[in-house]
Design a protein around this motif. Structure first.
Motif, PDB file in Angstrom:
ATOM      1  N   ALA A   1       0.836  -1.185  -0.070  1.00 49.14           N
ATOM      2  CA  ALA A   1      -0.048  -0.135   0.111  1.00 49.14           C
ATOM      3  C   ALA A   1       0.916   1.286  -0.137  1.00 49.14           C
ATOM      4  O   ALA A   1       1.910   1.227   0.671  1.00 49.14           O
ATOM      5  CB  ALA A   1      -0.875  -0.108   1.237  1.00 49.14           C
ATOM      6  N   ASN A   2       0.432   2.344  -0.673  1.00 48.53           N
ATOM      7  CA  ASN A   2       1.041   3.561  -0.953  1.00 48.53           C
ATOM      8  C   ASN A   2       0.866   4.475   0.428  1.00 48.53           C
ATOM      9  O   ASN A   2      -0.118   4.539   1.078  1.00 48.53           O
ATOM     10  CB  ASN A   2       0.590   4.251  -2.054  1.00 48.53           C
ATOM     11  N   ARG A   3       2.090   5.024   0.857  1.00 44.44           N
ATOM     12  CA  ARG A   3       2.078   5.776   2.298  1.00 44.44           C
ATOM     13  C   ARG A   3       1.555   6.951   1.819  1.00 44.44           C
ATOM     14  O   ARG A   3       1.969   7.685   0.611  1.00 44.44           O
ATOM     15  CB  ARG A   3       3.420   5.967   2.823  1.00 44.44           C
ATOM     16  N   PRO A   4       0.669   7.801   2.395  1.00 44.51           N
ATOM     17  CA  PRO A   4       0.046   9.070   2.069  1.00 44.51           C
ATOM     18  C   PRO A   4       1.279  10.341   2.365  1.00 44.51           C
ATOM     19  O   PRO A   4       2.038   9.951   3.282  1.00 44.51           O
ATOM     20  CB  PRO A   4      -1.127   9.348   3.022  1.00 44.51           C
ATOM     21  N   HIS A   5       1.379  11.320   1.492  1.00 41.45           N
ATOM     22  CA  HIS A   5       2.191  12.386   1.616  1.00 41.45           C
ATOM     23  C   HIS A   5       2.039  13.067   3.156  1.00 41.45           C
ATOM     24  O   HIS A   5       0.944  13.164   3.584  1.00 41.45           O
ATOM     25  CB  HIS A   5       2.352  13.448   0.381  1.00 41.45           C
ATOM     26  N   GLU A   6       3.047  13.368   3.673  1.00 37.49           N
ATOM     27  CA  GLU A   6       3.139  14.389   4.724  1.00 37.49           C
ATOM     28  C   GLU A   6       3.532  15.744   4.512  1.00 37.49           C
ATOM     29  O   GLU A   6       4.614  15.997   4.714  1.00 37.49           O
ATOM     30  CB  GLU A   6       3.950  13.392   5.808  1.00 37.49           C
ATOM     31  N   LEU A   7       2.541  16.402   4.010  1.00 33.21           N
ATOM     32  CA  LEU A   7       2.946  17.713   3.540  1.00 33.21           C
ATOM     33  C   LEU A   7       2.415  18.888   4.738  1.00 33.21           C
ATOM     34  O   LEU A   7       1.362  18.764   5.353  1.00 33.21           O
ATOM     35  CB  LEU A   7       2.151  18.130   2.308  1.00 33.21           C
ATOM     36  N   ASN A   8       3.048  19.941   4.616  1.00 35.72           N
ATOM     37  CA  ASN A   8       2.654  20.887   5.558  1.00 35.72           C
ATOM     38  C   ASN A   8       1.467  21.764   4.960  1.00 35.72           C
ATOM     39  O   ASN A   8       1.352  21.689   3.710  1.00 35.72           O
ATOM     40  CB  ASN A   8       3.815  22.170   5.879  1.00 35.72           C
ATOM     41  N   PHE A   9       0.844  22.508   5.614  1.00 41.34           N
ATOM     42  CA  PHE A   9      -0.215  23.400   5.118  1.00 41.34           C
ATOM     43  C   PHE A   9       0.238  24.646   4.423  1.00 41.34           C
ATOM     44  O   PHE A   9       1.345  25.107   4.983  1.00 41.34           O
ATOM     45  CB  PHE A   9      -1.556  23.647   6.142  1.00 41.34           C
ATOM     46  N   PRO A  10      -0.235  25.196   3.285  1.00 41.67           N
ATOM     47  CA  PRO A  10      -1.291  24.665   2.501  1.00 41.67           C
ATOM     48  C   PRO A  10      -0.995  23.640   1.439  1.00 41.67           C
ATOM     49  O   PRO A  10      -1.827  23.186   0.599  1.00 41.67           O
ATOM     50  CB  PRO A  10      -1.684  26.099   2.122  1.00 41.67           C
ATOM     51  N   TYR A  11       0.168  23.201   1.425  1.00 39.89           N
ATOM     52  CA  TYR A  11       0.624  22.333   0.386  1.00 39.89           C
ATOM     53  C   TYR A  11      -0.051  21.037   0.502  1.00 39.89           C
ATOM     54  O   TYR A  11      -0.031  20.283  -0.647  1.00 39.89           O
ATOM     55  CB  TYR A  11       2.315  22.024   0.310  1.00 39.89           C
ATOM     56  N   ASP A  12      -0.766  20.654   1.404  1.00 44.49           N
ATOM     57  CA  ASP A  12      -1.310  19.467   1.556  1.00 44.49           C
ATOM     58  C   ASP A  12      -2.819  19.383   1.018  1.00 44.49           C
ATOM     59  O   ASP A  12      -3.448  18.500   0.821  1.00 44.49           O
ATOM     60  CB  ASP A  12      -1.614  18.828   2.944  1.00 44.49           C
ATOM     61  N   GLN A  13      -3.062  20.420   0.335  1.00 41.41           N
ATOM     62  CA  GLN A  13      -4.471  20.816  -0.309  1.00 41.41           C
ATOM     63  C   GLN A  13      -4.241  20.549  -2.031  1.00 41.41           C
ATOM     64  O   GLN A  13      -3.809  21.490  -2.716  1.00 41.41           O
ATOM     65  CB  GLN A  13      -4.915  22.268  -0.130  1.00 41.41           C
ATOM     66  N   ARG A  14      -4.605  19.335  -2.336  1.00 37.89           N
ATOM     67  CA  ARG A  14      -4.259  19.085  -3.929  1.00 37.89           C
ATOM     68  C   ARG A  14      -4.944  19.777  -4.749  1.00 37.89           C
ATOM     69  O   ARG A  14      -4.500  20.132  -5.994  1.00 37.89           O
ATOM     70  CB  ARG A  14      -4.638  17.463  -3.936  1.00 37.89           C
ATOM     71  N   TRP A  15      -6.148  20.351  -4.245  1.00 37.34           N
ATOM     72  CA  TRP A  15      -6.966  21.058  -5.284  1.00 37.34           C
ATOM     73  C   TRP A  15      -6.102  22.606  -5.599  1.00 37.34           C
ATOM     74  O   TRP A  15      -6.198  22.951  -6.576  1.00 37.34           O
ATOM     75  CB  TRP A  15      -7.877  21.394  -4.876  1.00 37.34           C
TER      76      TRP A  15
END
Length: 431
Positions: free
Chosen positions: A155-169
């Motif tokens: 299974a793929n691990r989700p990215h661990e990104l800082n806000f706001p970069y975790d907002q894919r849209w």
């Protein structure tokens, strides 16, 4: 990056996203336009899977999509960046956790347009901004090879990104500002070998993903500021300056030796570049490496402005530091590198006139002293010499003094190094 700055950048992205509107979500690139001449890489390999394996090696897909000690191409490798940590996905043909259900069009869309099969935009940590130049036939061949691998259920691990970069849209706005799908366009003023090299460097090898400067939003800005960037803790110097990694003044054989063997008379590959040589470049046909050399030799030689803004020491502090640095060099370094920095080939390179020491960024020489430096083991360099680490032996101040001495001795002219720069490489972020 401060929390306040992240919020400001996030707001800017939101505003641009509104202006860009959802029309960019439907942005689609067509197949290779008719009439565009695309260099044929590994054209002698008639078997599609064999050709795809060669292309995947040239693109070093395994390097990012394989975790240390993990199954090949099964993902899981952590890629730290200023925006957070990305985790490379599984690209084996497993139907549930890999790309086993992807069609040829799905794979092409990922490389060419930077989109998942469901249409969601991919983060540009996956270098689709460079892969967009690939020929459709090359994309299909790479996928054919990946389909031939044993599926790995991981299974793929989700990215661990800082806000706001975790907002894919918000990638809608990023793409509107910084990305247009396209394919490689051959330069009619250059010969076929130069164009094949350009195809490797610009697209398949995605060299600019490391060697081009990036702005605060992670987009390459080399046209405005030809400086390199920090990748996996090491500085990837620009290819557009002879003061950094430009090779316009090198012979073709010297460039080929560095790319194919990891060492040449003028430089050695270390850090992430050593990994690229070991996993990818040494396995390429010599004619393809020579094509890359032909293209790299023709790149412009530009002046690079220093991004370093350090407090300059007083004359008294400078002289005291140089005295300490000279003493430290005599004690720890001169036996290998020579009393005048002349080096002792092939075990110890010359430090006099060594541009790895005199680049505006001091990251690489600091890391080399702290953690050691090792060229890759290759067919052309099966027993590489290495630099031992001094992480536990030397203090931050001692390393800073030695480097300041090296950067101003024997004709070298570069700014001094401060002890807090060394400290940052001991404890700072891994990007």
């Amino acid at each position: 990056m401060s929390r306040a700055l992240r919020w400001v950048l996030g707001l800017v992205l939101v505003l641009v996203a509104v202006v860009a509107s959802v029309g960019w979500l439907g942005l689609r690139g067509d197949s290779t336009p008719p009439g565009i001449e695309v260099p044929r890489v590994a054209a002698d390999r008639q078997d599609t899977i064999e050709r795809g394996a060669y292309l995947a090696t040239a693109a070093n897909c395994r390097g990012c999509h394989t975790a240390r000690g993990g199954a090949a191409y099964a993902g899981g490798r952590a890629i730290p960046t200023p925006f957070g940590t990305f985790h490379a996905p599984n690209i084996t043909p497993d139907g549930d956790t890999g790309i086993g259900r992807w069609t040829d069009d799905d794979f092409w869309r990922a490389l060419h347009e930077g989109k998942r099969p469901d249409g969601a935009p991919l983060y540009p940590s996956f270098p689709y901004t460079h892969y967009t130049k690939l020929d459709r036939a090359d994309s299909d061949a790479i996928l054919a090879y990946l389909r031939s691998l044993a599926p790995v259920a991981l299974a793929n691990r989700p990215h661990e990104l800082n806000f706001p970069y975790d907002q894919r849209w918000l990638l809608v706005a990023w793409r509107a500002l910084f990305f247009r799908p396209g394919v490689f366009e051959a330069d009619a003023t250059q010969d076929a070998r130069w164009n094949r090299g350009a195809y490797f460097v610009q697209g398949l090898g995605h060299c600019g993903a490391c060697h081009e400067a990036r702005n605060a939003l992670g987009a390459t800005v080399s046209r405005d500021n030809p400086a390199g960037g920090v990748v996996l803790s090491w500085y990837a110097p620009t290819l557009e300056s002879s003061a950094e990694a430009g090779v316009s003044h090198w012979s073709e054989d010297e460039i080929v030796a560095l790319l194919h063997d990891g060492v040449s008379a003028k430089a050695s590959a270390m850090g992430p570049m050593a990994e690229v040589v070991h996993d990818s470049l040494q396995h390429l046909d010599e004619e393809d490496v020579r094509a890359m050399a032909s293209y790299l030799r023709g790149m412009p030689d530009r002046e690079v402005s220093s991004p370093r803004a350090l407090r300059l020491p007083s004359e008294r502090e400078r002289l005291a530091s140089l005295e300490r640095g000279a003493s430290g060099y005599a004690k720890h370094c001169a036996d290998c590198h020579g009393e005048q920095g002349e080096g002792h080939a092939p075990s110890a390179p010359a430090l006099a006139g060594n541009r790895a020491l005199t680049m505006s960024s001091s990251v690489n020489p600091i890391r080399t002293i702290l953690y050691g430096g090792y060229a890759p083991g290759t067919t052309g360099n099966p027993q590489p010499f290495g630099m031992p680490p001094y992480y536990a032996q030397l203090s931050n101040g001692e390393i800073a003094d030695i480097l300041s001495y090296l950067r101003t001795s024997w004709g070298n002219q570069a700014a001094p190094v401060a002890d807090y720069e060394v400290q940052r490489q001991r404890t700072g972020p891994l990007w």
